[in-house]
Design an enzyme around this catalytic site. Structure first.
Site, PDB file in Angstrom:
ATOM      1  N   ASN A 125      22.107  52.708  14.594  1.00 25.91           N
ATOM      2  CA  ASN A 125      23.403  53.033  14.007  1.00 25.91           C
ATOM      3  C   ASN A 125      23.366  54.398  13.332  1.00 25.91           C
ATOM      4  OD1 ASN A 125      23.952  50.477  14.886  1.00 25.91           O
ATOM      5  ND2 ASN A 125      23.843  49.541  12.862  1.00 25.91           N
ATOM      6  N   ASP A 127      25.741  55.223  11.129  1.00 30.75           N
ATOM      7  CA  ASP A 127      26.770  55.060  10.092  1.00 30.75           C
ATOM      8  C   ASP A 127      26.275  55.220   8.652  1.00 30.75           C
ATOM      9  OD1 ASP A 127      26.710  51.560  11.022  1.00 30.75           O
ATOM     10  OD2 ASP A 127      25.449  52.613   9.550  1.00 30.75           O
ATOM     11  N   HIS A 142      19.040  57.246  16.390  1.00 33.04           N
ATOM     12  CA  HIS A 142      20.167  57.956  17.023  1.00 33.04           C
ATOM     13  C   HIS A 142      20.831  58.919  16.049  1.00 33.04           C
ATOM     14  CE1 HIS A 142      20.513  54.432  20.087  1.00 33.04           C
ATOM     15  NE2 HIS A 142      19.520  55.237  20.371  1.00 33.04           N
ATOM     16  N   CYS A 150      19.349  71.361  12.929  1.00 33.72           N
ATOM     17  CA  CYS A 150      19.165  72.587  13.731  1.00 33.72           C
ATOM     18  C   CYS A 150      18.493  72.207  15.041  1.00 33.72           C
ATOM     19  CB  CYS A 150      18.301  73.594  12.974  1.00 33.72           C
ATOM     20  SG  CYS A 150      17.790  74.979  14.006  1.00 33.72           S
ATOM     21  N   GLY A 213      21.855  42.381  15.765  1.00 35.69           N
ATOM     22  CA  GLY A 213      23.087  43.069  16.109  1.00 35.69           C
ATOM     23  C   GLY A 213      22.959  44.116  17.192  1.00 35.69           C
ATOM     24  N   PRO A 240      25.350  36.755  17.538  1.00 39.79           N
ATOM     25  CA  PRO A 240      26.213  35.611  17.878  1.00 39.79           C
ATOM     26  C   PRO A 240      26.030  35.165  19.318  1.00 39.79           C
ATOM     27  CG  PRO A 240      27.491  37.448  16.967  1.00 39.79           C
ATOM     28  CD  PRO A 240      26.116  37.956  17.226  1.00 39.79           C
TER      29      PRO A 240
HETATM   30  N1  APR Z   1      26.496  40.196  13.673  1.00 41.16           N
HETATM   31  C1  APR Z   1      25.441  40.412  14.522  1.00 41.16           C
HETATM   32  N2  APR Z   1      25.569  40.824  15.819  1.00 41.16           N
HETATM   33  C2  APR Z   1      26.825  40.993  16.275  1.00 41.16           C
HETATM   34  C3  APR Z   1      27.974  40.760  15.473  1.00 41.16           C
HETATM   35  C4  APR Z   1      27.767  40.344  14.113  1.00 41.16           C
HETATM   36  N3  APR Z   1      28.781  40.112  13.274  1.00 41.16           N
HETATM   37  N4  APR Z   1      29.080  41.012  16.231  1.00 41.16           N
HETATM   38  C5  APR Z   1      28.623  41.397  17.470  1.00 41.16           C
HETATM   39  N5  APR Z   1      27.275  41.377  17.493  1.00 41.16           N
HETATM   40  C6  APR Z   1      26.366  41.703  18.620  1.00 41.16           C
HETATM   41  C7  APR Z   1      26.971  41.627  20.005  1.00 41.16           C
HETATM   42  O1  APR Z   1      26.872  40.292  20.513  1.00 41.16           O
HETATM   43  C8  APR Z   1      26.090  42.597  20.806  1.00 41.16           C
HETATM   44  O2  APR Z   1      24.953  41.931  21.359  1.00 41.16           O
HETATM   45  O3  APR Z   1      25.959  43.047  18.469  1.00 41.16           O
HETATM   46  C9  APR Z   1      25.591  43.587  19.751  1.00 41.16           C
HETATM   47  C10 APR Z   1      26.183  44.997  19.840  1.00 41.16           C
HETATM   48  O4  APR Z   1      25.733  45.576  21.043  1.00 41.16           O
HETATM   49  P1  APR Z   1      26.240  47.050  21.467  1.00 41.16           P
HETATM   50  O5  APR Z   1      27.679  47.139  21.254  1.00 41.16           O
HETATM   51  O6  APR Z   1      25.705  47.292  22.838  1.00 41.16           O
HETATM   52  O7  APR Z   1      25.550  47.998  20.385  1.00 41.16           O
HETATM   53  P2  APR Z   1      24.039  48.551  20.334  1.00 41.16           P
HETATM   54  O8  APR Z   1      23.081  47.583  20.921  1.00 41.16           O
HETATM   55  O9  APR Z   1      23.794  48.995  18.960  1.00 41.16           O
HETATM   56  O10 APR Z   1      24.150  49.859  21.288  1.00 41.16           O
HETATM   57  C11 APR Z   1      23.042  50.703  21.375  1.00 41.16           C
HETATM   58  O11 APR Z   1      24.343  52.332  22.562  1.00 41.16           O
HETATM   59  O12 APR Z   1      26.306  53.395  22.835  1.00 41.16           O
HETATM   60  C12 APR Z   1      25.049  53.545  22.382  1.00 41.16           C
HETATM   61  O13 APR Z   1      24.299  55.035  20.740  1.00 41.16           O
HETATM   62  C13 APR Z   1      25.023  53.850  20.892  1.00 41.16           C
HETATM   63  O14 APR Z   1      23.415  53.099  19.251  1.00 41.16           O
HETATM   64  C14 APR Z   1      24.251  52.681  20.291  1.00 41.16           C
HETATM   65  C15 APR Z   1      23.471  52.155  21.468  1.00 41.16           C
END
Ligand code: APR
Length: 274
Positions: A125, A127, A142, A150, A213, A240
């Site tokens: 993340n 954020d 990331h 830079c 997550g 979830p």
């Molecule tokens: N608590 C925990 N997990 C959750 C929740 C919640 N409240 N709500 C959703 N999720 C889960 C979803 O089921 C999913 O498996 O979080 C996951 C989010 O997955 P992605 O959207 O693919 O995010 P992420 O894995 O962080 O993506 C990786 O991809 O786009 C790039 O750079 C971006 O860092 C990011 C990377």
């Protein structure tokens, strides 16, 4: 359970609470615990995740995979777009990032670190919420949207240290004169070596990993839990929904990150010697 789950009205049945307790025992039995987090952990802070139902890329489509090459070709144009984003997803993300606050999941991980039960936290993340929650052994693989970097000497700056002058784009590094970009790692951009090197060192030491997550689909981060599992380490998955990692997880805990991490912390504190 689909899409974003919220902790506010989440209920623990006896079976799930026992499974969280089991995960806490495994964590307490480990010698070096590392956490890996993704966008799902910040959903309860109002920031959309990327994939699956309600995801940013699901809604708007994934950005071009050559974002970094576009930056290098025209850094001035890139900064103009950054300062006044046209892409709907960039506007949406920008607004939620500015308003977001850490949730109980971020706070529980910071508390696990403070109590000596978590050695490092790798987050995908951008954020800044783990930092705001108090995590210190933090690896932002990331990047961090609130920082600048830079591209020549890799020095990072806060926006206070290097105010952006729209009349002087692209901003330049006061140290080496190199072009400065946001610290967020673009698609197509190599992960900065300092952060990636530390991630590999932490993963090499880890015998237990909390994976919270993330869909575990973006590399190199998605490979870290696999490395821990392949050397016999314990995986605690908090999500979830099932993911590609679920078959490797010793403890697959289904539900929202905030409530489950808070409960995990509770059982770790209960289980640890006074
Ligand atoms: N608590 C925990 N997990 C959750 C929740 C919640 N409240 N709500 C959703 N999720 C889960 C979803 O089921 C999913 O498996 O979080 C996951 C989010 O997955 P992605 O959207 O693919 O995010 P992420 O894995 O962080 O993506 C990786 O991809 O786009 C790039 O750079 C971006 O860092 C990011 C990377």
């Amino acid at each position: 359970m689909t899409g974003d789950a919220s902790s506010r009205d989440f209920r623990f049945d006896a079976g799930l609470d026992e499974r969280v307790e089991g995960a806490a025992r495994a964590l307490l039995g480990a010698s070096h615990v590392v956490a890996l987090t993704g966008a799902g952990l910040s959903v309860e802070s109002g920031i959309p995740h990327f994939r699956g139902p309600g995801g940013l890329w699901t809604k708007y489509g994934e950005p071009p995979m050559d974002g970094y090459q576009r930056f290098l070709r025209d850094p001035k144009g890139f900064w103009e777009e950054t300062l006044e984003p046209k892409a709907p997803w960039a506007k949406a993300l920008g607004e939620t990032l500015a308003a977001a606050k850490p949730n109980s999941g971020h706070l529980a991980l910071a508390e696990l670190e403070r109590r000596g039960h978590l050695g490092a936290l790798i987050t995908q993340n951008i954020d800044d919420l783990h930092r705001q929650a108090g995590s210190r052994e933090l690896l932002e693989i990331h990047g961090n949207h609130s920082l600048l970097r830079c591209v020549e000497c890799n020095t990072r700056f806060t926006r206070e240290e290097l105010p952006i002058d729209p009349a002087e784009l692209p901003p330049r590094c006061p140290g080496c004169g190199g072009v400065v970009k946001g610290d967020t790692v673009q698609f197509g951009e190599p992960i900065p070596a300092d952060v990636l090197g530390r991630c590999y060192r932490e993963v090499a030491r880890a015998d237990c990993m909390i994976v919270a997550g993330t869909s575990a689909t973006v590399f190199p981060a998605a490979d870290f839990p696999v490395q821990v599992s392949q050397k016999g380490g314990v995986l605690i998955e908090i999500n979830p929904e099932d993911t590609d990692l679920t078959p490797l997880a010793s403890h697959a805990l289904r539900g929202p990150g905030g409530a489950l991490l808070e409960r995990l912390l509770h059982h770790v504190v209960q289980g640890s010697p006074a």
